[in-house]
Enzyme design. Structure first.
Site, PDB file in Angstrom:
ATOM      1  N   HIS A  15       0.844  -1.210   0.000  1.00 22.39           N
ATOM      2  CA  HIS A  15       0.000   0.000   0.000  1.00 22.39           C
ATOM      3  C   HIS A  15       0.875   1.254   0.000  1.00 22.39           C
ATOM      4  O   HIS A  15       0.651   2.179  -0.796  1.00 22.39           O
ATOM      5  CB  HIS A  15      -0.917  -0.035   1.225  1.00 22.39           C
ATOM      6  CG  HIS A  15      -1.668   1.230   1.473  1.00 22.39           C
ATOM      7  ND1 HIS A  15      -3.015   1.366   1.188  1.00 22.39           N
ATOM      8  CD2 HIS A  15      -1.283   2.422   2.008  1.00 22.39           C
ATOM      9  CE1 HIS A  15      -3.406   2.585   1.523  1.00 22.39           C
ATOM     10  NE2 HIS A  15      -2.376   3.247   2.022  1.00 22.39           N
ATOM     11  N   GLU A  16       1.867   1.295   0.859  1.00 21.89           N
ATOM     12  CA  GLU A  16       2.734   2.471   0.952  1.00 21.89           C
ATOM     13  C   GLU A  16       3.616   2.622  -0.288  1.00 21.89           C
ATOM     14  O   GLU A  16       3.878   3.740  -0.739  1.00 21.89           O
ATOM     15  CB  GLU A  16       3.590   2.398   2.217  1.00 21.89           C
ATOM     16  CG  GLU A  16       2.796   2.437   3.510  1.00 21.89           C
ATOM     17  CD  GLU A  16       1.932   3.681   3.633  1.00 21.89           C
ATOM     18  OE1 GLU A  16       2.327   4.744   3.105  1.00 21.89           O
ATOM     19  OE2 GLU A  16       0.862   3.604   4.246  1.00 21.89           O
ATOM     20  N   HIS A  31       1.795   4.456  -2.946  1.00 18.15           N
ATOM     21  CA  HIS A  31       1.830   5.913  -2.786  1.00 18.15           C
ATOM     22  C   HIS A  31       3.094   6.495  -3.424  1.00 18.15           C
ATOM     23  O   HIS A  31       3.051   7.546  -4.070  1.00 18.15           O
ATOM     24  CB  HIS A  31       1.801   6.278  -1.299  1.00 18.15           C
ATOM     25  CG  HIS A  31       0.449   6.174  -0.672  1.00 18.15           C
ATOM     26  ND1 HIS A  31      -0.688   6.693  -1.239  1.00 18.15           N
ATOM     27  CD2 HIS A  31       0.055   5.629   0.515  1.00 18.15           C
ATOM     28  CE1 HIS A  31      -1.724   6.473  -0.452  1.00 18.15           C
ATOM     29  NE2 HIS A  31      -1.302   5.819   0.614  1.00 18.15           N
ATOM     30  N   GLU A  69      -6.220   6.985  -0.978  1.00 21.10           N
ATOM     31  CA  GLU A  69      -6.121   5.830  -0.084  1.00 21.10           C
ATOM     32  C   GLU A  69      -6.822   4.617  -0.692  1.00 21.10           C
ATOM     33  O   GLU A  69      -6.317   3.492  -0.612  1.00 21.10           O
ATOM     34  CB  GLU A  69      -6.728   6.161   1.282  1.00 21.10           C
ATOM     35  CG  GLU A  69      -5.929   7.160   2.090  1.00 21.10           C
ATOM     36  CD  GLU A  69      -4.515   6.688   2.379  1.00 21.10           C
ATOM     37  OE1 GLU A  69      -4.305   5.470   2.504  1.00 21.10           O
ATOM     38  OE2 GLU A  69      -3.615   7.547   2.464  1.00 21.10           O
TER      39      GLU A  69
END
Length: 300
Positions: A140-141, A144, A219
């Site tokens: 997930h990070e 980003h 997100e």
């Protein structure tokens, strides 16, 4: 370098629209300030200083505020092995790894570029998640970083920070003036201050709402991209559920002190409640994120 994270057209479109709208507000803001303050040099100096500080030092400030320290593969072999594998699968540069010694279970990515990026996790997160769950959070990070979300948020938030600084500059420059103005001049200056502060508040409010809307969508986009990279949406959903549940056990004082980083956290340090609050939140409601991941599990 082109990563294997699938391009998110909707995320790109929303980023472009948000930046365009913020640009319009910024142009109007500067035009008003030029008329009111009548000093282009002051405005340019303030704008350049704020943007440069955010651009160059955002990663250092974030790590310092969270008391995080970079770690080597020898210090954290588990984290480095996971990030190595995920970066290889995503065909992207490996970011620096940092660890914050806090019970708050969370993670965030920061840095002005992929080469300068830092992926930070807390010890509270690594102790609570199993390998598949932790890998989902790391993916997930990394999403980003690959989608340059950190850079977009840094530039977008610049306008709101500038508005606040200009309001303070106008206030204190008058408060500590030389005292040689007439009553008429005092009245004009007071009116100018009110106008500058009113414009600054309006600019801050507009930029705040636009950035919050973009943050919530990014997100959801990172959840999708991270789940696709690992191929295990259920593991990311499990991590979300576990982190959100454990967050309630963290002392309120610690949660409030970390709330300033909500926009960058994997999960917000303060929960959402009423619908009105959700509209101003940095993250979408937990149930919305879980529903999206459940749909992906069915598709896969």
């Amino acid at each position: 370098m082109q990563t294997r994270f699938l391009p998110d057209r909707q995320l790109t479109a929303r980023m472009l629209v948000t930046m365009f709208l913020l640009g319009l507000v910024y142009v109007a803001f500067v035009a008003v300030l030029v008329v009111l303050i009548k000093s282009v040099a002051v405005i340019v100096a303030i704008a350049a200083g704020v943007l440069a500080a955010q651009w160059w030092f955002s990663d250092r400030v974030a790590l310092y505020a969270m008391r995080a320290q970079p770690v080597t593969p020898q210090q954290e072999p588990r984290l480095h092995a996971m990030v190595d594998r995920l970066c290889a699968n995503a065909n992207m540069p490996k970011p620096r790894i940092a660890v914050a010694n806090t019970e708050l279970p969370n993670a965030f990515a920061t840095g002005r570029s992929a080469k300068r990026a830092v992926l930070c996790v807390t010890t509270g997160l690594t102790r609570r998640l199993d390998n598949e769950e932790l890998e989902g959070v790391l993916a997930h990070e990394l999403s980003h970083i690959a989608h340059r979300d950190v850079v977009v948020l840094t530039v977008a938030s610049f306008l709101g920070v500038l508005a606040g600084l200009v309001a303070r500059f106008a206030f204190y420059s008058t408060l500590f003036g030389d005292g040689r103005r007439s009553n008429r001049d005092d009245g004009q200056v007071f009116l100018m201050i009110l106008l500058v502060m009113a414009v600054s508040v309006a600019v801050y409010a507009i930029s705040f709402l636009l950035i919050r809307a973009l943050s919530r969508y990014r997100e959801l986009a990172a959840d999708r991209a991270g789940a696709m990279l690992t191929g295990r949406p259920s593991a990311l959903a499990s991590a979300l559920t576990k982190v959100s549940g454990q967050m309630r056990k963290i002392p309120t004082r610690d949660l409030r002190s970390a709330a300033a980083f909500n926009a960058f956290f994997f999960a917000p340090a303060t929960g959402t409640g009423m619908k009105v609050h959700n509209l101003l939140a940095t993250h979408p409601p937990l149930q919305q994120r879980l529903d999206q991941l459940a749909g992906m599990t069915k598709q896969l």
